[in-house]
Design an enzyme around this catalytic site. Sequence first.
Site, short mmCIF file in Angstrom:
data_model
loop_
_atom_site.label_atom_id
_atom_site.label_comp_id
_atom_site.label_asym_id
_atom_site.label_seq_id
_atom_site.Cartn_x
_atom_site.Cartn_y
_atom_site.Cartn_z
N THR A 79 50.80 2.51 17.82
CA THR A 79 51.74 2.94 16.78
C THR A 79 53.01 3.48 17.43
O THR A 79 52.94 4.26 18.39
CB THR A 79 51.09 4.05 15.91
OG1 THR A 79 49.92 3.50 15.34
CG2 THR A 79 52.04 4.54 14.84
N CYS B 30 51.93 20.90 49.00
CA CYS B 30 50.58 20.60 49.44
C CYS B 30 49.75 20.45 48.19
O CYS B 30 49.30 21.44 47.62
CB CYS B 30 50.05 21.72 50.31
SG CYS B 30 51.09 22.02 51.72
#
Length: 387
Positions: free
Chosen positions: A237, A325
């Site tokens: 949709t 990290c």
Amino acid sequence: MKKVYLDYAATAPTDPQVLDAMQPYFFEKFGNASSLHAYGQEAKKAIEDSRQVMAEFIGASADEIVFTSGGTESDNYALLGSAYALEKKGNHIITTAIEHHAISEPAKFLEKRGFKVTYLKVDKDGLVSPRDLKEAITDKTILVSVMHANNEIGTIQPVAELGRIAREKGICFHTDAVQTVGHIPVNVDELNVDLLSLSAHKFYGPKGVGALYVRKGVRLETFMRGGDQEKGRRASTHNTTGIVGLAKAVQLSRKSMDEEMRFQSALRDRLIREIPAKIPEVRLNGHPVLRLPNNVNFSIKYIEGESILLNLDLAGIACSTGSACTSSSLEPSHVLLAIGLDHGTAHGSLRITLGRWTKESDIDYLLEKLPPIVQKLRAMSPLYEKD
Ligand code: PLP
């Protein structure tokens, strides 16, 4: 505390004018664009008007625009859709070592399924060489994908030239223009591209909506199957509110782009001049000239980008680093490694990206706060030799 947002390449706030344009489509005009009644037709008209606005902005025609959920979906569709549509023709794809994960991950996925992928190297400024592209092409090459501008270091690639090389060989050319559409002029004919990805939230539109430009005649295997929305090219949709917001963001960018490019590049150049003047042993990452008007990226030697980031955050300043990290890895950014930085230098990177609401006083504030933070962190760093 003063708050300064300098991470526009990650995402931008939705422009209030975009929000106003979207508002009616949540309640009064909520119809499903596939419905035949008046509600549906009203939504359909808004989507088709938006498609026209989007297309004109990049020099395309309306039926070459497929609305998607954003940059990641557009990139995946371009890569996977081309690979599966053209696998009988060949199994070789060319991309670069500095693409966003939305390209490099589907590329790796295809490698596991028998495709061969060449990752073009870049030079120290992050540029791909047209000669390298020419040399990498084989008679099995079906797709070339090179990003328009890099999200970390801001380098703008010679896409028009790379696209011409691919076209001369009859090979489909895709560019990830997520960081450029809405910020610098983008025209699909001038760039010689067949497929182009873009995302609304990078230029003051809402998150979760974007588009893939698909040049007439280009073959793509459908990626999302289900209903026949987007002429069968992307089921689900329609996200009417998002699509209307995307088109409004386009209209606003069209009006203000020249002025924003001028203002942001002046602030960018001020940072590029003043950071090395205030902080010794820094390195500008990315091309000195061929770079996005809003991108500054420095490696600040002997310290971790994340420590700088956290200290800036405490001062109310939001930036980003290529050394994040992630939970799964301590690797620095593949982009910084690809331009030849050693791990230590790559870990000390700081990306500052500017946008529509960045003021000169924000830059003053950053230039006031950053040098003492670096000095403090370097004083604690075992790597830093004081004279
Ligand atoms: N490509 C580039 C170059 C990007 O910078 C980003 C977002 O950071 C994406 C793709 C993914 O876009 P989205 O967040 O709309 O999925």
